[in-house]
Motif scaffolding. Structure first.
Motif, PDB file in Angstrom:
ATOM      1  N   LEU A  59      18.999  48.995 -25.075  1.00  8.69           N
ATOM      2  CA  LEU A  59      20.264  48.588 -24.480  1.00  8.69           C
ATOM      3  C   LEU A  59      20.134  47.267 -23.737  1.00  8.69           C
ATOM      4  O   LEU A  59      19.118  46.991 -23.085  1.00  8.69           O
ATOM      5  N   ALA A  60      21.184  46.449 -23.841  1.00  9.98           N
ATOM      6  CA  ALA A  60      21.204  45.162 -23.148  1.00  9.98           C
ATOM      7  C   ALA A  60      21.119  45.375 -21.650  1.00  9.98           C
ATOM      8  O   ALA A  60      21.784  46.261 -21.095  1.00  9.98           O
ATOM      9  N   GLN A  61      20.315  44.561 -20.988  1.00  6.76           N
ATOM     10  CA  GLN A  61      20.049  44.722 -19.562  1.00  6.76           C
ATOM     11  C   GLN A  61      20.495  43.486 -18.782  1.00  6.76           C
ATOM     12  O   GLN A  61      20.597  42.382 -19.325  1.00  6.76           O
ATOM     13  N   ALA A  62      20.740  43.689 -17.503  1.00 10.81           N
ATOM     14  CA  ALA A  62      21.029  42.577 -16.586  1.00 10.81           C
ATOM     15  C   ALA A  62      20.437  42.927 -15.232  1.00 10.81           C
ATOM     16  O   ALA A  62      20.542  44.078 -14.779  1.00 10.81           O
ATOM     17  N   ARG A  63      19.817  41.945 -14.597  1.00  8.61           N
ATOM     18  CA  ARG A  63      19.210  42.182 -13.279  1.00  8.61           C
ATOM     19  C   ARG A  63      19.456  40.986 -12.372  1.00  8.61           C
ATOM     20  O   ARG A  63      19.445  39.835 -12.812  1.00  8.61           O
TER      21      ARG A  63
END
Length: 327
Positions: free
Chosen positions: A64-68
């Motif tokens: 799954l595409a992630q963002a941090r």
């Protein structure tokens, strides 16, 4: 031409039901129109072969595409964010995440399966897949930060996913949760007539994207530029299919059923002008929680609480609530 209630077309039936609703109850008018639209499919349901399944197939493995957004030191807490229907991590959090990160809260988010930047965008994976994905993300966040408070934040559909997972014991790593305009009013709060109409539509046209144009008009926020940006965003999934709507109902059912087993502290934020979720249903589900939640009402809030014109108050309240649980 498809016929609806009393020989009317579906749009005509919807307008008739909405016309008879209390004009002061805008949410009630919207629900009434939706019920009429769903009911229009009932006469055809008897001709449909078999019952629908929620997902087109078992959800395949997918990274799954992630963002941090790393926190400014000292890092005091970790927030795992689950977006709502149609949305995705970067567009939901692009403005607010740096604000929280500047206060020492690391913000982690992912695009839910079937949405955003994922290859599966537009394919409903099923309630179980969404809850399992959240549980896996919580385990990963805890492994990366074993000594920091882990707070989940779910908006709309994401709120239903979070509450269901917590109540079903699927995410023991989570120390607390923030639910923003959560889709949790399932179970007895969705009547049998609505469920029958949903079943009929999912049987007949499971993957047709529906706009509701000419039948209902729902405003999600008072931030018009933000709404226009979403409308122009090719990754934003604006028109649901009957399969997705039925899946959302199943998430809401599981959230409602699991609420009585949620032990962690909760902050629940509601917008008084929300035209998407029924705040009375959310309050009824909140009353089942073993630990009374911190319930916040925003008199000028809509459904997109993190994007509304009055969003700064929500940002600050979430920040303060999370940091109050940090060392």
């Amino acid at each position: 031409m498809e016929r609806g209630i009393g020989g009317e077309t579906a749009p005509a039936a919807a307008r008739a039901v909405a016309r008879d609703a209390d004009p002061r109850d805008k949410a009630g008018m919207i629900r009434a129109a939706a019920i009429a639209l769903l009911a229009a499919a009932l006469p055809l349901a008897a001709c449909a072969p078999g019952g629908p399944v929620e997902g087109a197939s078992a959800a395949p493995a997918e990274a799954l595409a992630q963002a941090r957004w790393p926190a400014a030191p000292p890092v005091r807490a970790v927030m795992l964010v689950v977006h709502g229907y149609g949305d995705y991590a970067e567009t939901l959090l692009g403005e607010v995440a740096p604000f929280w990160a500047a206060s020492g809260i690391e913000v982690r988010a992912y695009d839910q399966r079937g949405f955003g930047r994922n290859a599966s965008r537009g394919a409903w994976p099923g309630a179980e897949a969404l809850i399992s994905d959240f549980a896996a993300q919580a385990r990963a966040a805890r492994a990366d930060h074993p000594d920091l408070p882990l707070i989940a934040l779910g908006h709309s559909l994401g709120g239903g996913v979070v509450l269901a997972a917590l109540g079903e014991g699927r995410a023991p790593e989570v120390d607390g949760a923030v639910l923003l305009a959560p889709a949790i009013g399932g179970g007895p709060h969705i009547n049998g007539f609505m469920r029958a109409g949903m079943w009929a539509m999912t049987t007949l046209i499971p993957d047709r994207r529906l706009s509701g144009e000419g039948i209902v008009r729902i405003q999600a926020s008072d931030n018009v530029p933000a709404l226009r940006a979403l409308a122009a965003d090719p990754l934003y999934l604006a028109k649901p299919t009957p399969r997705e709507m039925q899946g959302l109902v199943r998430i809401m059912d599981r959230a409602e059923a699991a609420a009585g087993a949620v032990e962690v502290p909760l902050l629940i934020a509601l917008g008084a002008r929300d035209e998407v979720v029924d705040n009375a249903d959310v309050r009824a589900v909140a009353a089942k929680l073993p630990r009374p939640p911190d319930l916040r009402d925003y008199s000028e809030g809509w459904h997109l609480l993190l994007r509304d014109l009055g969003r700064r108050a929500v940002w600050e309240d979430v920040r303060d609530w999370v940091l109050a649980r940090a060392p």
